[in-house]
Enzyme design. Sequence first.
Site, mmCIF file in Angstrom:
data_model
loop_
_atom_site.group_PDB
_atom_site.id
_atom_site.type_symbol
_atom_site.label_atom_id
_atom_site.label_comp_id
_atom_site.label_asym_id
_atom_site.label_seq_id
_atom_site.Cartn_x
_atom_site.Cartn_y
_atom_site.Cartn_z
ATOM 1 N N SER A 145 47.754 53.812 18.489
ATOM 2 C CA SER A 145 47.520 53.689 19.943
ATOM 3 C C SER A 145 48.227 54.839 20.649
ATOM 4 C CB SER A 145 48.112 52.352 20.397
ATOM 5 O OG SER A 145 48.237 52.286 21.799
ATOM 6 N N TYR A 158 53.758 45.289 21.842
ATOM 7 C CA TYR A 158 52.608 46.099 21.410
ATOM 8 C C TYR A 158 53.067 47.535 21.123
ATOM 9 C CZ TYR A 158 47.860 48.093 21.545
ATOM 10 O OH TYR A 158 46.683 48.733 21.239
HETATM 11 P P1 NAP Z 1 39.283 43.940 20.847
HETATM 12 O O1 NAP Z 1 37.861 43.968 21.267
HETATM 13 O O2 NAP Z 1 40.216 42.978 21.505
HETATM 14 O O3 NAP Z 1 39.361 43.809 19.260
HETATM 15 C C1 NAP Z 1 40.456 43.261 18.585
HETATM 16 C C2 NAP Z 1 39.944 42.639 17.319
HETATM 17 O O4 NAP Z 1 41.019 42.019 16.610
HETATM 18 C C3 NAP Z 1 38.904 41.552 17.605
HETATM 19 O O5 NAP Z 1 37.916 41.585 16.626
HETATM 20 C C4 NAP Z 1 39.746 40.304 17.485
HETATM 21 O O6 NAP Z 1 39.029 39.137 17.218
HETATM 22 C C5 NAP Z 1 40.594 40.687 16.300
HETATM 23 N N1 NAP Z 1 41.696 39.751 16.138
HETATM 24 C C6 NAP Z 1 42.716 39.510 16.982
HETATM 25 N N2 NAP Z 1 43.487 38.527 16.497
HETATM 26 C C7 NAP Z 1 42.922 38.126 15.319
HETATM 27 C C8 NAP Z 1 43.242 37.143 14.357
HETATM 28 N N3 NAP Z 1 44.337 36.359 14.468
HETATM 29 N N4 NAP Z 1 42.429 37.001 13.280
HETATM 30 C C9 NAP Z 1 41.320 37.773 13.149
HETATM 31 N N5 NAP Z 1 40.968 38.725 14.023
HETATM 32 C C10 NAP Z 1 41.770 38.894 15.102
HETATM 33 O O7 NAP Z 1 39.905 45.339 21.154
HETATM 34 P P2 NAP Z 1 39.687 46.778 20.487
HETATM 35 O O8 NAP Z 1 39.993 47.742 21.534
HETATM 36 O O9 NAP Z 1 38.402 46.863 19.756
HETATM 37 O O10 NAP Z 1 40.905 46.794 19.452
HETATM 38 C C11 NAP Z 1 40.798 47.245 18.128
HETATM 39 C C12 NAP Z 1 42.106 47.927 17.747
HETATM 40 O O11 NAP Z 1 42.247 49.093 18.539
HETATM 41 C C13 NAP Z 1 43.355 47.085 17.999
HETATM 42 O O12 NAP Z 1 44.281 47.275 16.969
HETATM 43 C C14 NAP Z 1 43.884 47.666 19.297
HETATM 44 O O13 NAP Z 1 45.252 47.472 19.451
HETATM 45 C C15 NAP Z 1 43.526 49.119 19.094
HETATM 46 N N6 NAP Z 1 43.514 49.940 20.296
HETATM 47 C C16 NAP Z 1 42.649 49.693 21.313
HETATM 48 C C17 NAP Z 1 42.681 50.505 22.439
HETATM 49 C C18 NAP Z 1 41.775 50.300 23.603
HETATM 50 O O14 NAP Z 1 41.944 50.986 24.629
HETATM 51 N N7 NAP Z 1 40.810 49.409 23.550
HETATM 52 C C19 NAP Z 1 43.566 51.563 22.513
HETATM 53 C C20 NAP Z 1 44.431 51.792 21.445
HETATM 54 C C21 NAP Z 1 44.392 50.976 20.348
HETATM 55 P P3 NAP Z 1 38.662 38.110 18.417
HETATM 56 O O15 NAP Z 1 37.475 38.686 19.111
HETATM 57 O O16 NAP Z 1 38.409 36.826 17.696
HETATM 58 O O17 NAP Z 1 39.860 38.031 19.316
#
Ligand code: NAP
Length: 253
Positions: A145, A158
């Site tokens: 991140s 986080y």
């Molecule tokens: P997201 O849509 O919230 O995706 C997060 C994923 O993790 C979802 O599939 C979620 O499932 C899953 N998850 C969370 N808790 C879980 C659990 N206990 N068991 C199984 N699955 C679980 O957000 P995203 O942006 O795509 O995030 C993906 C990664 O990118 C994360 O590591 C996040 O920290 C990182 N990231 C995102 C951003 C950004 O700006 N979006 C920036 C930097 C890093 P559910 O749908 O069931 O909750």
Amino acid sequence: MILDLFRLDHKVAVVTGANTGLGQGFCVAFAQAGATVIGVARRSMQETREKIESTGGTFHEILVDLSAPDAIDVILDNCEKLCGRVDILVNNAGIILREDAKDVSVENWDKVIQLNQKLVFFLSQAMANRYFLPNQSGKIINIASMLSFQGGIRVPAYAASKSAVMAITKALANEWAAFGVNVNAIAPGYMATNNTTNLRSDAQRSEAILERIPAGRWGTPEDIMGAGVYLASAASDYVNGFTLAVDGGWLAR
Ligand code: NAP
């Protein structure tokens, strides 16, 4: 030929958090590059399946809550049954809890650290012991991140977890590069997914963030696809322990 190095034919890729957002983007990208994809999530991955199967790709799913104590065993057992091998692991699932540092409970701290940090290490370890180290080949992509580089605001657990992801990436690369296992990370910038819904609905914060992004827009799951395929493929065989920012220039400011 150079573009052949990016192909993922006959590879099996496991992506956690595969039902939505960036995880779904990685799944679709890997399938388009020729891989068989195993998605891991705690709820239906139907949308991901449809996106992959509509273009002739192969998708399997493992339904498991990654916070469950037996999650790693469930994933390994199912991977063995489904494909008998794994070549690529993307530690993508992650949560963010926004609260003032003065209010963070031990319970919330542990929730974030368990999924974003501890699972990243132990799922990587399990995959390496089962597949990558014996095969002398494997690709691990951890999702870091901007808060692997910065402290952030109202997300201390986080930030701690994502800084750890970058450290884990380097630590594992140092031990496993000699065995043909590439461990790298992608640090997405500010992407329009569920992770940032609250941030984007806060007009003031949203405007401040957007103003700072040189590219002038939020990123999308499509924006991380190229970096994902690169780090999953033979094109990156001599890239080890690196965290690649896909951030529209955020870190350059
Ligand atoms: P997201 O849509 O919230 O995706 C997060 C994923 O993790 C979802 O599939 C979620 O499932 C899953 N998850 C969370 N808790 C879980 C659990 N206990 N068991 C199984 N699955 C679980 O957000 P995203 O942006 O795509 O995030 C993906 C990664 O990118 C994360 O590591 C996040 O920290 C990182 N990231 C995102 C951003 C950004 O700006 N979006 C920036 C930097 C890093 P559910 O749908 O069931 O909750």
